[in-house]
Every structure is written in structure tokens, then in C-alpha cells.
Design an enzyme around this catalytic site. Structure first.
Site, mmCIF file in Angstrom:
data_model
loop_
_atom_site.group_PDB
_atom_site.id
_atom_site.type_symbol
_atom_site.label_atom_id
_atom_site.label_comp_id
_atom_site.label_asym_id
_atom_site.label_seq_id
_atom_site.Cartn_x
_atom_site.Cartn_y
_atom_site.Cartn_z
ATOM 1 N N ASP A 36 84.694 33.701 49.195
ATOM 2 C CA ASP A 36 85.222 33.512 47.851
ATOM 3 C C ASP A 36 86.646 34.061 47.792
ATOM 4 O OD1 ASP A 36 83.636 33.086 44.847
ATOM 5 O OD2 ASP A 36 85.725 33.731 44.925
ATOM 6 N N THR A 127 78.819 19.389 42.771
ATOM 7 C CA THR A 127 78.622 18.077 42.150
ATOM 8 C C THR A 127 79.970 17.380 42.072
ATOM 9 O OG1 THR A 127 76.804 18.983 40.879
ATOM 10 C CG2 THR A 127 77.748 16.916 40.092
ATOM 11 N N PHE A 161 70.048 20.635 43.145
ATOM 12 C CA PHE A 161 69.302 20.315 41.913
ATOM 13 C C PHE A 161 68.789 21.618 41.311
ATOM 14 C CE2 PHE A 161 69.612 15.864 42.630
ATOM 15 C CZ PHE A 161 69.546 15.689 44.009
ATOM 16 N N LEU A 162 69.653 22.650 41.344
ATOM 17 C CA LEU A 162 69.212 23.990 40.940
ATOM 18 C C LEU A 162 69.369 24.158 39.430
ATOM 19 C CD1 LEU A 162 71.043 26.086 43.704
ATOM 20 C CD2 LEU A 162 68.911 24.776 43.877
ATOM 21 N N ARG A 163 68.306 24.679 38.803
ATOM 22 C CA ARG A 163 68.417 25.012 37.380
ATOM 23 C C ARG A 163 68.850 26.470 37.262
ATOM 24 N NH1 ARG A 163 62.408 24.260 36.132
ATOM 25 N NH2 ARG A 163 62.407 24.875 38.338
ATOM 26 N N GLU A 164 69.793 26.735 36.409
ATOM 27 C CA GLU A 164 70.160 28.144 36.202
ATOM 28 C C GLU A 164 68.932 28.881 35.690
ATOM 29 O OE1 GLU A 164 74.713 27.375 34.779
ATOM 30 O OE2 GLU A 164 73.847 29.352 34.453
ATOM 31 N N ALA A 279 61.840 19.311 22.394
ATOM 32 C CA ALA A 279 62.892 19.111 21.384
ATOM 33 C C ALA A 279 63.560 20.453 21.117
ATOM 34 C CB ALA A 279 62.279 18.554 20.107
ATOM 35 N N GLY A 284 72.867 22.189 26.740
ATOM 36 C CA GLY A 284 74.171 22.823 26.990
ATOM 37 C C GLY A 284 74.261 23.128 28.472
ATOM 38 N N CYS A 287 76.234 22.017 33.545
ATOM 39 C CA CYS A 287 75.987 20.794 34.344
ATOM 40 C C CYS A 287 75.822 19.543 33.509
ATOM 41 C CB CYS A 287 74.759 21.018 35.211
ATOM 42 S SG CYS A 287 75.031 22.298 36.408
HETATM 43 C C1 UDX Z 1 70.399 21.242 35.146
HETATM 44 C C2 UDX Z 1 69.432 20.451 35.998
HETATM 45 O O1 UDX Z 1 68.085 20.729 35.563
HETATM 46 C C3 UDX Z 1 69.572 20.835 37.458
HETATM 47 O O2 UDX Z 1 68.703 20.062 38.262
HETATM 48 C C4 UDX Z 1 71.026 20.597 37.864
HETATM 49 O O3 UDX Z 1 71.229 20.944 39.228
HETATM 50 C C5 UDX Z 1 71.951 21.419 36.987
HETATM 51 O O4 UDX Z 1 71.758 21.075 35.610
HETATM 52 P P1 UDX Z 1 70.588 23.639 34.093
HETATM 53 O O5 UDX Z 1 71.733 23.037 33.363
HETATM 54 O O6 UDX Z 1 70.786 24.933 34.807
HETATM 55 O O7 UDX Z 1 70.054 22.593 35.233
HETATM 56 O O8 UDX Z 1 69.409 23.886 33.058
HETATM 57 P P2 UDX Z 1 68.174 23.038 32.555
HETATM 58 O O9 UDX Z 1 66.981 23.890 32.701
HETATM 59 O O10 UDX Z 1 68.156 21.711 33.179
HETATM 60 O O11 UDX Z 1 68.473 22.869 30.982
HETATM 61 C C6 UDX Z 1 69.617 22.148 30.591
HETATM 62 C C7 UDX Z 1 69.676 22.178 29.069
HETATM 63 O O12 UDX Z 1 68.629 21.367 28.535
HETATM 64 C C8 UDX Z 1 69.506 23.567 28.463
HETATM 65 O O13 UDX Z 1 70.394 23.685 27.363
HETATM 66 C C9 UDX Z 1 68.065 23.560 27.977
HETATM 67 O O14 UDX Z 1 67.868 24.427 26.876
HETATM 68 C C10 UDX Z 1 67.891 22.107 27.571
HETATM 69 N N1 UDX Z 1 66.513 21.634 27.615
HETATM 70 C C11 UDX Z 1 65.853 21.607 28.797
HETATM 71 C C12 UDX Z 1 65.929 21.147 26.444
HETATM 72 O O15 UDX Z 1 66.536 21.179 25.379
HETATM 73 N N2 UDX Z 1 64.670 20.640 26.507
HETATM 74 C C13 UDX Z 1 63.964 20.602 27.673
HETATM 75 O O16 UDX Z 1 62.813 20.153 27.663
HETATM 76 C C14 UDX Z 1 64.570 21.106 28.860
#
Ligand code: UDX
Length: 458
Positions: A36, A127, A161-164, A279, A284, A287
Site C-alpha cells: 500500500d 471491480t 464477490f465480498l460483502r462488507e 425491504a 448504499g 459497490c
Molecule cells: C455487495 C455485494 O453483495 C458483493 O457481492 C459485492 O462484492 C460488493 O457489493 P456490500 O455492498 O458490501 O456487497 O453489501 P451487501 O450486503 O450486498 O448490501 C448492499 C446494500 O444492500 C446495503 O445497503 C444493504 O443494507 C442493502 N440490502 C441488502 C437491502 O436493503 N436488502 C437486502 O435484502 C440486502
């Protein structure tokens, strides 16, 4: 992992993708160098201090670091690298296009210093828009020409495809790993790098237990272009799925249906699936908003107007306004009221506030003359740093946010909000109103404690 299978891997960028991936590959036995430019970050990581909030990362930094080192410059390590993974930021430009300057900067450095006799496989994990694998190849070739050398090398696309908040889990136990390359040797090297994950032969880290599902991850091999498009298609679909259920939540509100039950009723259909049908206040994060805008920009470049994706973005924008309407319906008059906000992060288990619904909602409530008290278990300080101009009362607990408030507004589904002592909270509030934008609370429990409860679509 036997020595022969251990690879020398450089991963550039120590954000939630780079650091998570680097630590996971190190845990699996590979020799990993995380790079980094920000030496303050490198210094913290060297001392075992995580620079991002990701469940399980502190433990890996403490216990799983035998083969991981951190540095500010990759040049001296390039010659012996088998694989160089680019995991730097790809922020949005104002027109929705993607800023590739960091990716191209890394590509230049690789071209300037890589050993043409033993070139590493270069991997795009960030990405990136369609065609970036080819762009990275061109930038490296230009540097090689300047050095008067040439060699065969390949750039593969390996999107994450990682979720935070569950990045390590998603790294160790993915549904699939996507590799986009035309080069068999590159594919075999990446297959070797991921072998412990593909075969699930590693001992799970204590902090990241293996799920019971038991199915092995699939390896999807395709062209770089298809791999790049897979990433955008996946995120746009997930974002659209959420906007879809949010759109039906509006109807459910009007007709008195319960969107949580509607989502369950459709999600049991295997063709739909239960995931991403919650819902809420809208999506937000770093990603979905970025990737949706980026693929719309790409569509505009190819004269594909992608109406469904555009609609998903519009529905998402309006969803914040729906939350304000909910507050108005419950409170009647917002001016001069005190509203306790529970949750600032864009989702639970992260301190990330990027494009969090809380930003638009709190700004609107303040503009309408409300007094806002806000609590978040983790994201409060980051929020305060980013919005110093917002006149918010930051609280140390949910109870403090409820104290003397006219209404409570739950914006982030943190687990700790699920079973709060509602009768006590109600006694300390000016009026017992709660708007649960995540539909995470038991409406009967709230109502039996004297609250006026409203959710989104229920
Ligand atoms: C997402 C994708 O899931 C992941 O695969 C990709 O690599 C990066 O973007 P992330 O943004 O970290 O991951 O979070 P995620 O859990 O997907 O949620 C995204 C947004 O959707 C959040 O604001 C969450 O609150 C919202 N959400 C998620 C909903 O409103 N309803 C749901 O059922 C799921």
C-alpha cells in the site's frame, strides 16, 4: 500446504478487498506481500493493527501472519512474484465512469520492474469496466517497450464477490470463483492459488468457521471480458432485486399487506430465492451505487439503455424519501421535533458509511428543522468526521438516543437493536413512536409496549 504448492503473491491495495484477500491467501500458506502506498497503513498493519473493520481480520493479523508481510513499494519483490493481484480503488467519476488511474498506475509500475524472463501472472481483482484486462496489458507493454524488452505475459480478471462485514467468510467460503483468462498456464496458477478454497481442505480460522452447507465452490473459467461483465451483472441484479422488493413494499404499505411475508412467500420459489429481498431504506455502500452507475455508463457507450438497471437506481433514490414520508406520517410535524436515529453505517458489521441511507435521511430531517440524536455501535466517529457541518447530537448508546426523543428511527439493522428494553425506552421518550426501516423488530412486542410502530411495507 506443501512447499511446492506455495506461491509468491503480491497484492496491491489493502482496502477491504486487498487486505482480506491477502490475509486469507497468507492463512492458506502462500507467501503474500501486501502493498500500500500509504505508509501509515503499512505501519499499522505491520504492528498487527487492522485498518478496516472486518469480522475475523484482527485475529488473522494476530495469528495468521507467518507468511504475510506489508510494504509500501512492490518493486524489489516483483522479480520473484508468481502472481500480482491488483486490488486498488476504482472510484466513480462524476459521469458514472470509473476512475482507473490507480489501476493503471500499478500496471505501469509492474511494466517498469517485472522480470521479462519470469513474468508474473497479473490479476485484476478490483471491480473494473469491461476491457480493463486488455488496458492493463497495453500499459505494461508500453513500459516494456520503453525498457527495450518484450515478453509474453497475461492479465486475468478475477472479480471479488465480498460483502462488507462478511468479507473473510465470502473469501474462504465463496459460492464460486470466477477466472477470466485465455492463458492455460495463468489459469492453472490461479487454480493452484485457490486450491485449498476450491477443495475446502484448509482448517477453518477460529474466527471464520466453515458453514454447514457443505457444497464446494465452483470454478468458473471464461474470457476476461465475460468475467468483467459477470461482476457488474451480479451487482446490478442484486441491487435490482432489492429495489424490486422496495417497490412492492410501497404497494404493501398502501394495501395493508406485510412485505416481510410477501418476500417469504416469493423467496421460497427456488427460481427467486430468499436472499436480498429485505425491504428497507435502499441500498448504499461502496459497490452497488458505483457499479450500477458504471454499468449504466458502459451501456450508454454502447447505446444500450439498460432500463431495468436505471429503474433500480431511481427506485433506490426515492426510497430515502419514503423514509421521510414515514416519519411525517408518524410525527405529523418534524420541525422542532427530536428524532433518535439508530444506525449510521450502510449495513451492520461495518464502519463504512459510504452512500448510507442515513446521510440523505439525516440531511433532510435537519433541513426540515428536526433535532437529530444519532447512535451507531461502530460508524459514529467516521460519520462525524465526514459530516462535521451537520448539527447532530452523537450518543454513546441507543438508550441515550431515545432519551427525550419524539421518535426513534432505526436505519441500520445492527443485531444490538433487535431486543432493546422497549418499555424502559418508551418511558424515557417524549412520544413512543418507532420507525423500523429494516423491518427487523417484533412489531407486536413494540405495540404491546405502547409504541406506535411502522416499518417499510408492513
Ligand atoms: C455487495 C455485494 O453483495 C458483493 O457481492 C459485492 O462484492 C460488493 O457489493 P456490500 O455492498 O458490501 O456487497 O453489501 P451487501 O450486503 O450486498 O448490501 C448492499 C446494500 O444492500 C446495503 O445497503 C444493504 O443494507 C442493502 N440490502 C441488502 C437491502 O436493503 N436488502 C437486502 O435484502 C440486502
Amino acid at each position: 500446504m506443501k512447499d511446492a504448492e506455495k506461491l509468491n503473491i503480491i497484492i496491491v491495495g489493502t482496502g477491504y478487498v486487498g487486505l482480506t484477500t491477502g490475509m486469507a491467501l497468507g492463512y492458506l500458506g502462500h507467501r503474500v506481500i501486501c502493498v500500500d502506498k500509504d505508509t501509515a497503513i503499512v505501519d499499522k498493519l505491520e504492528r498487527g493493527i487492522s485498518t478496516i473493520y472486518e469480522p475475523g481480520l484482527e485475529e488473522l493479523l494476530r495469528d495468521g501472519r507467518e507468511t504475510v508481510t506489508f510494504c509500501g513499494d512492490m518493486l524489489e519483490h516483483l522479480p520473484e512474484a508468481d502472481i500480482v493481484i491488483i486490488a486498488v480503488g476504482t472510484p466513480s467519476k462524476s459521469n458514472g465512469d470509473t476512475d482507473l488511474s490507480y489501476v493503471e498506475g500499478v500496471a505501469s509500475e509492474i511494466g517498469q520492474a517485472m522480470d521479462p524472463e519470469s513474468p508474473p501472472v497479473i490479476v485484476n481483482k478490483s471491480t473494473v469496466p469491461i476491457g480493463t484486462a486488455r488496458r492493463v496489458e497495453t500499459v505494461i507493454k508500453e513500459e516494456l517497450v520503453k525498457r527495450g524488452v518484450s515478453c509474453c505475459f497475461s492479465v486475468a480478471s478475477n472479480p471479488e464477490f465480498l460483502r462488507e462485514g462478511s468479507a473473510l467468510h465470502d473469501t474462504f467460503y465463496p459460492d464460486r470463483i470466477v477466472v477470466g483468462t485465455e492463458d492455460v498456464q495463468a489459469l492453472n496458477l490461479l487454480r493452484q492459488m485457490y486450491a485449498p478454497i476450491l477443495e475446502q481442505t484448509f482448517t477453518p480460522p477460529q474466527a471464520v468457521p466453515r458453514p454447514e452447507t457443505g457444497s464446494l465452490p465452483a470454478l468458473v473459467t471464461t474470457s476476461p471480458t465475460s468475467a468483467e461483465l459477470i461482476k457488474y451483472t451480479a451487482n446490478a441484479f442484486l441491487a435490482m432485486k432489492i429495489s424490486f422488493i422496495n417497490e412492492f413494499a410501497s404497494i404493501a404499505d398502501k394495501v395493508g399487506a406485510d412485505i416481510v411475508e410477501v418476500a417469504k412467500g416469493i423467496g421460497l420459489d427456488k427460481r427467486i430465492g430468499p436472499g436480498f429481498l429485505k425491504a428497507g431504506p435502499g441500498w448504499g455502500g461502496s459497490c452497488f451505487p458505483k457499479d450500477v452507475r458504471s454499468i449504466l455508463f458502459t451501456g450508454s457507450q454502447y447505446n444500450c439503455d439498460m432500463q431495468l438497471v436505471q429503474a433500480a437506481l431511481e427506485v433506490n433514490r426515492k426510497q430515502r424519501k419514503k423514509v421521510i414520508e414515514k416519519v411525517q406520517q408518524s410525527l405529523k410535524v418534524i420541525r422542532g421535533s427530536t428524532i433518535g436515529v439508530l444506525g449510521l453505517a450502510f449495513k451492520p458489521n461495518t464502519d463504512d458509511i459510504r452512500e448510507s441511507p442515513a446521510i440523505d435521511v439525516i440531511r433532510e430531517l435537519l433541513d426540515m428543522g428536526a433535532r437529530v440524536k444519532a447512535y451507531d455501535p461502530v460508524a459514529r466517529d467516521k460519520y462525524r468526521q465526514n459530516f462535521p457541518e451537520q448539527n447532530i447530537i452523537y450518543c454513546d448508546s441507543a438508550a441515550e438516543a431515545a432519551q427525550e426523543s419524539d421518535a426513534l428511527l432505526l436505519l441500520t439493522d445492527w443485531d444490538e437493536f433487535r431486543h432493546l428494553p422497549w418499555p424502559e425506552f418508551g418511558d424515557n421518550m417524549k412520544s413512543k413512536i418507532i420507525i423500523d426501516t429494516r423491518n427487523m423488530l417484533d412489531s407486536n412486542e413494540l405495540r404491546s409496549s405502547g409504541f406506535t410502530y411502522s416499518g417499510i411495507g408492513r
